[in-house]
Design a protein around this motif. Structure first.
Motif, PDB file in Angstrom:
ATOM      1  N   MET A 148       0.850  -1.195   0.000  1.00  0.00           N
ATOM      2  CA  MET A 148       0.000   0.000   0.000  1.00  0.00           C
ATOM      3  C   MET A 148       0.886   1.245   0.000  1.00  0.00           C
ATOM      4  O   MET A 148       1.799   1.368   0.800  1.00  0.00           O
ATOM      5  CB  MET A 148      -0.902   0.005   1.242  1.00  0.00           C
ATOM      6  N   PRO A 149       0.658   2.201  -0.933  1.00  0.00           N
ATOM      7  CA  PRO A 149       1.522   3.378  -0.996  1.00  0.00           C
ATOM      8  C   PRO A 149       1.373   4.235   0.242  1.00  0.00           C
ATOM      9  O   PRO A 149       0.341   4.269   0.882  1.00  0.00           O
ATOM     10  CB  PRO A 149       0.993   4.117  -2.243  1.00  0.00           C
ATOM     11  N   ALA A 150       2.453   4.928   0.549  1.00  0.00           N
ATOM     12  CA  ALA A 150       2.429   5.811   1.713  1.00  0.00           C
ATOM     13  C   ALA A 150       1.457   6.951   1.476  1.00  0.00           C
ATOM     14  O   ALA A 150       1.289   7.440   0.365  1.00  0.00           O
ATOM     15  CB  ALA A 150       3.833   6.364   1.971  1.00  0.00           C
ATOM     16  N   LEU A 151       0.771   7.359   2.533  1.00  0.00           N
ATOM     17  CA  LEU A 151      -0.171   8.460   2.458  1.00  0.00           C
ATOM     18  C   LEU A 151       0.331   9.595   3.324  1.00  0.00           C
ATOM     19  O   LEU A 151       0.744   9.394   4.460  1.00  0.00           O
ATOM     20  CB  LEU A 151      -1.555   8.020   2.943  1.00  0.00           C
ATOM     21  N   VAL A 152       0.320  10.789   2.757  1.00  0.00           N
ATOM     22  CA  VAL A 152       0.770  11.939   3.528  1.00  0.00           C
ATOM     23  C   VAL A 152      -0.194  13.094   3.305  1.00  0.00           C
ATOM     24  O   VAL A 152      -0.901  13.153   2.310  1.00  0.00           O
ATOM     25  CB  VAL A 152       2.195  12.388   3.116  1.00  0.00           C
ATOM     26  N   VAL A 153      -0.221  13.996   4.236  1.00  0.00           N
ATOM     27  CA  VAL A 153      -0.914  15.260   4.060  1.00  0.00           C
ATOM     28  C   VAL A 153       0.127  16.347   4.221  1.00  0.00           C
ATOM     29  O   VAL A 153       0.754  16.458   5.276  1.00  0.00           O
ATOM     30  CB  VAL A 153      -2.043  15.438   5.090  1.00  0.00           C
ATOM     31  N   LEU A 154       0.352  17.118   3.183  1.00  0.00           N
ATOM     32  CA  LEU A 154       1.411  18.118   3.167  1.00  0.00           C
ATOM     33  C   LEU A 154       0.819  19.499   3.346  1.00  0.00           C
ATOM     34  O   LEU A 154      -0.173  19.838   2.731  1.00  0.00           O
ATOM     35  CB  LEU A 154       2.152  18.050   1.830  1.00  0.00           C
ATOM     36  N   TYR A 155       1.401  20.287   4.215  1.00  0.00           N
ATOM     37  CA  TYR A 155       0.920  21.645   4.434  1.00  0.00           C
ATOM     38  C   TYR A 155       2.082  22.626   4.329  1.00  0.00           C
ATOM     39  O   TYR A 155       3.218  22.307   4.650  1.00  0.00           O
ATOM     40  CB  TYR A 155       0.287  21.792   5.826  1.00  0.00           C
ATOM     41  N   PHE A 156       1.780  23.841   3.909  1.00  0.00           N
ATOM     42  CA  PHE A 156       2.739  24.917   3.950  1.00  0.00           C
ATOM     43  C   PHE A 156       2.379  25.788   5.148  1.00  0.00           C
ATOM     44  O   PHE A 156       1.477  26.588   5.087  1.00  0.00           O
ATOM     45  CB  PHE A 156       2.677  25.776   2.686  1.00  0.00           C
ATOM     46  N   SER A 157       3.063  25.613   6.252  1.00  0.00           N
ATOM     47  CA  SER A 157       2.773  26.429   7.419  1.00  0.00           C
ATOM     48  C   SER A 157       3.487  27.768   7.355  1.00  0.00           C
ATOM     49  O   SER A 157       3.080  28.739   7.979  1.00  0.00           O
ATOM     50  CB  SER A 157       3.187  25.700   8.707  1.00  0.00           C
ATOM     51  N   ASP A 158       4.564  27.829   6.573  1.00  0.00           N
ATOM     52  CA  ASP A 158       5.325  29.065   6.456  1.00  0.00           C
ATOM     53  C   ASP A 158       5.276  29.547   5.014  1.00  0.00           C
ATOM     54  O   ASP A 158       6.034  29.086   4.170  1.00  0.00           O
ATOM     55  CB  ASP A 158       6.781  28.866   6.883  1.00  0.00           C
ATOM     56  N   ASN A 164     -10.951  15.221   6.230  1.00  0.00           N
ATOM     57  CA  ASN A 164      -9.551  15.007   5.877  1.00  0.00           C
ATOM     58  C   ASN A 164      -9.430  14.262   4.553  1.00  0.00           C
ATOM     59  O   ASN A 164     -10.212  13.366   4.253  1.00  0.00           O
ATOM     60  CB  ASN A 164      -8.845  14.208   6.978  1.00  0.00           C
ATOM     61  N   LEU A 165      -8.448  14.658   3.796  1.00  0.00           N
ATOM     62  CA  LEU A 165      -8.180  14.025   2.512  1.00  0.00           C
ATOM     63  C   LEU A 165      -6.783  13.434   2.558  1.00  0.00           C
ATOM     64  O   LEU A 165      -5.804  14.152   2.737  1.00  0.00           O
ATOM     65  CB  LEU A 165      -8.272  15.068   1.386  1.00  0.00           C
ATOM     66  N   LEU A 166      -6.684  12.132   2.420  1.00  0.00           N
ATOM     67  CA  LEU A 166      -5.388  11.454   2.405  1.00  0.00           C
ATOM     68  C   LEU A 166      -4.811  11.499   0.995  1.00  0.00           C
ATOM     69  O   LEU A 166      -5.466  11.097   0.034  1.00  0.00           O
ATOM     70  CB  LEU A 166      -5.538  10.016   2.883  1.00  0.00           C
ATOM     71  N   VAL A 167      -3.599  11.991   0.901  1.00  0.00           N
ATOM     72  CA  VAL A 167      -2.971  12.189  -0.399  1.00  0.00           C
ATOM     73  C   VAL A 167      -1.784  11.255  -0.544  1.00  0.00           C
ATOM     74  O   VAL A 167      -0.852  11.306   0.280  1.00  0.00           O
ATOM     75  CB  VAL A 167      -2.505  13.655  -0.556  1.00  0.00           C
ATOM     76  N   PRO A 168      -1.755  10.389  -1.558  1.00  0.00           N
ATOM     77  CA  PRO A 168      -0.586   9.527  -1.776  1.00  0.00           C
ATOM     78  C   PRO A 168       0.683  10.368  -1.927  1.00  0.00           C
ATOM     79  O   PRO A 168       0.643  11.507  -2.400  1.00  0.00           O
ATOM     80  CB  PRO A 168      -0.929   8.785  -3.073  1.00  0.00           C
ATOM     81  N   GLU A 169       1.799   9.808  -1.549  1.00  0.00           N
ATOM     82  CA  GLU A 169       3.051  10.550  -1.519  1.00  0.00           C
ATOM     83  C   GLU A 169       3.409  11.137  -2.877  1.00  0.00           C
ATOM     84  O   GLU A 169       3.842  12.289  -2.979  1.00  0.00           O
ATOM     85  CB  GLU A 169       4.180   9.643  -1.032  1.00  0.00           C
ATOM     86  N   LEU A 170       3.235  10.359  -3.959  1.00  0.00           N
ATOM     87  CA  LEU A 170       3.557  10.853  -5.291  1.00  0.00           C
ATOM     88  C   LEU A 170       2.688  12.058  -5.626  1.00  0.00           C
ATOM     89  O   LEU A 170       3.173  13.084  -6.129  1.00  0.00           O
ATOM     90  CB  LEU A 170       3.354   9.749  -6.324  1.00  0.00           C
ATOM     91  N   MET A 215     -12.384  13.018 -11.041  1.00  0.00           N
ATOM     92  CA  MET A 215     -11.003  12.569 -10.847  1.00  0.00           C
ATOM     93  C   MET A 215     -10.790  12.135  -9.405  1.00  0.00           C
ATOM     94  O   MET A 215     -11.446  12.645  -8.489  1.00  0.00           O
ATOM     95  CB  MET A 215     -10.024  13.721 -11.138  1.00  0.00           C
ATOM     96  N   ASN A 216      -9.840  11.203  -9.232  1.00  0.00           N
ATOM     97  CA  ASN A 216      -9.349  10.979  -7.873  1.00  0.00           C
ATOM     98  C   ASN A 216      -8.165  11.915  -7.664  1.00  0.00           C
ATOM     99  O   ASN A 216      -7.702  12.575  -8.598  1.00  0.00           O
ATOM    100  CB  ASN A 216      -8.986   9.504  -7.638  1.00  0.00           C
ATOM    101  N   ILE A 217      -7.653  11.982  -6.461  1.00  0.00           N
ATOM    102  CA  ILE A 217      -6.626  12.966  -6.144  1.00  0.00           C
ATOM    103  C   ILE A 217      -5.329  12.717  -6.925  1.00  0.00           C
ATOM    104  O   ILE A 217      -4.629  13.655  -7.303  1.00  0.00           O
ATOM    105  CB  ILE A 217      -6.348  12.997  -4.622  1.00  0.00           C
ATOM    106  N   SER A 218      -5.035  11.452  -7.233  1.00  0.00           N
ATOM    107  CA  SER A 218      -3.825  11.149  -7.996  1.00  0.00           C
ATOM    108  C   SER A 218      -3.941  11.635  -9.439  1.00  0.00           C
ATOM    109  O   SER A 218      -2.979  12.174 -10.002  1.00  0.00           O
ATOM    110  CB  SER A 218      -3.544   9.641  -7.963  1.00  0.00           C
ATOM    111  N   GLU A 219      -5.113  11.454 -10.044  1.00  0.00           N
ATOM    112  CA  GLU A 219      -5.327  11.942 -11.408  1.00  0.00           C
ATOM    113  C   GLU A 219      -5.260  13.467 -11.454  1.00  0.00           C
ATOM    114  O   GLU A 219      -4.690  14.050 -12.373  1.00  0.00           O
ATOM    115  CB  GLU A 219      -6.692  11.469 -11.918  1.00  0.00           C
ATOM    116  N   PHE A 220      -5.852  14.096 -10.468  1.00  0.00           N
ATOM    117  CA  PHE A 220      -5.851  15.554 -10.379  1.00  0.00           C
ATOM    118  C   PHE A 220      -4.420  16.076 -10.257  1.00  0.00           C
ATOM    119  O   PHE A 220      -4.021  17.002 -10.970  1.00  0.00           O
ATOM    120  CB  PHE A 220      -6.690  15.971  -9.170  1.00  0.00           C
ATOM    121  N   ALA A 221      -3.638  15.464  -9.379  1.00  0.00           N
ATOM    122  CA  ALA A 221      -2.255  15.897  -9.169  1.00  0.00           C
ATOM    123  C   ALA A 221      -1.418  15.680 -10.429  1.00  0.00           C
ATOM    124  O   ALA A 221      -0.587  16.530 -10.794  1.00  0.00           O
ATOM    125  CB  ALA A 221      -1.652  15.143  -7.990  1.00  0.00           C
TER     126      ALA A 221
END
Length: 302
Positions: free
Chosen positions: A1-11, A273-279, A181-187
């Motif tokens: 199963m691919p890693a799932l991350v949620v990335l944020y720009f806090s700065d 929450n939206l889980l986003v695959p690492e890629l 689209m799913n989030i991977s297709e969108f990205a």
């Protein structure tokens, strides 16, 4: 199963190029002062810049960046009508050419070049930019306009029917069904659009800008041209609810009593929450870096 991350720009300042000018800083000269070609390039056919003549205010904002809430507030403040009605007016509140606005606002490109220059560089105009964390904005746009999970996020299905195939064509992806689209297709689609620009390092600024403007307003990178325009106020969309931040703007409006409570949130994609695959997260991150985000500057003595 691919890693799932949620990335944020806090700065947000991490996205600034090192040579960027702090919004609101004093400058003796501006590149827009004597360059008609640059002035036209930035402003022509650009609906991101809205001018309020009666208050001498320039607003720079984008879809999925608090624009609906802000424009509802400004509409009441300049027309004296408490609320803009899409049903009665026949278009969204962002269409400042709607008869309901009663000619109280216009897009900057409708002004003559000398008038545009005065608005962008003059001492009397209050220039306000409303920005949003570009990564968060992409996730919000995905949930609002592209996802297949319409029940969970309250997706705008009607607009999705045209926006999804358009993005697929722009990214040279197969036109598959259904129109979602799913989030991977969108990205992947956004990353392909980014590569069209960045793969050619000699691509002129005008060509890059023209390409970015072809993208739908909900996903197009934030281009407020901080390197050319000095804003008095730069706010994050999350701070629109704080009326103190908006006081310098609101007190210029003719019907200030109608907007004394500030901006009310009009709508938002549901915040599950939206889980986003690492890629996909990496692709969205790279696309987000195309947004020219300025340092947050809260109003003090403007």
């Amino acid at each position: 199963m691919p890693a799932l991350v949620v990335l944020y720009f806090s700065d947000l300042h991490l996205l600034l190029p090192s040579a960027s000018i702090v919004p609101g800083s004093a400058r003796l000269t501006s590149p827009l002062a004597d360059d008609d070609a640059l002035l036209k390039l930035i402003t022509d056919k650009n609906r991101d810049f809205v001018y309020i003549p009666s208050a001498d205010i320039l607003l720079a904002t984008l879809a999925k960046g608090g624009s609906t809430s802000l424009f509802q507030c400004i509409f009441a403040g300049v027309t004296g009508v408490p609320r803009y009605s899409v049903k009665q007016c026949g278009s969204y509140v962002h269409n400042v050419h709607s008869p309901c606005w009663n000619n109280q606002a216009t897009y900057l490109y409708n002004l003559s070049l000398p008038h545009r220059r005065k608005v962008l560089t003059g001492a009397t105009t209050l220039r306000v930019a409303i920005q949003r964390n570009p990564y968060d904005r992409l996730l919000s746009a995905f949930k609002s306009k592209f996802t297949c999970n319409t029940t969970l996020y309250g997706t705008d299905v009607r607009n999705r029917e045209s926006m999804v195939p358009t993005l697929r064509r722009q990214a040279a992806l197969p036109l598959t069904q259904p129109n979602c689209m799913n989030i991977s297709e969108f990205a992947e689609a956004l990353d392909r659009c980014r590569q069209i620009v960045t793969s050619n390092r000699t691509l002129p600024f005008a060509s890059k800008l023209k390409h970015l403007r072809k993208l739908d307003i909900h996903i197009r990178p934030q281009q407020f041209f901080f390197e050319y325009i000095s804003y008095h106020i730069v706010l994050d969309v999350d701070d629109l609810s704080n009326v103190t931040n908006l006081t310098p703007l609101l007190r210029r409006l003719p019907f200030v009593d109608l907007v004394s409570d500030g901006v009310r949130q009009e709508h938002a994609s549901k915040s599950y929450n939206l889980l986003v695959p690492e890629l996909a997260a990496g692709q969205l991150h790279r696309f987000a870096l195309e947004s020219k985000v300025g340092a947050i500057k809260y109003p003090t003595s403007v």
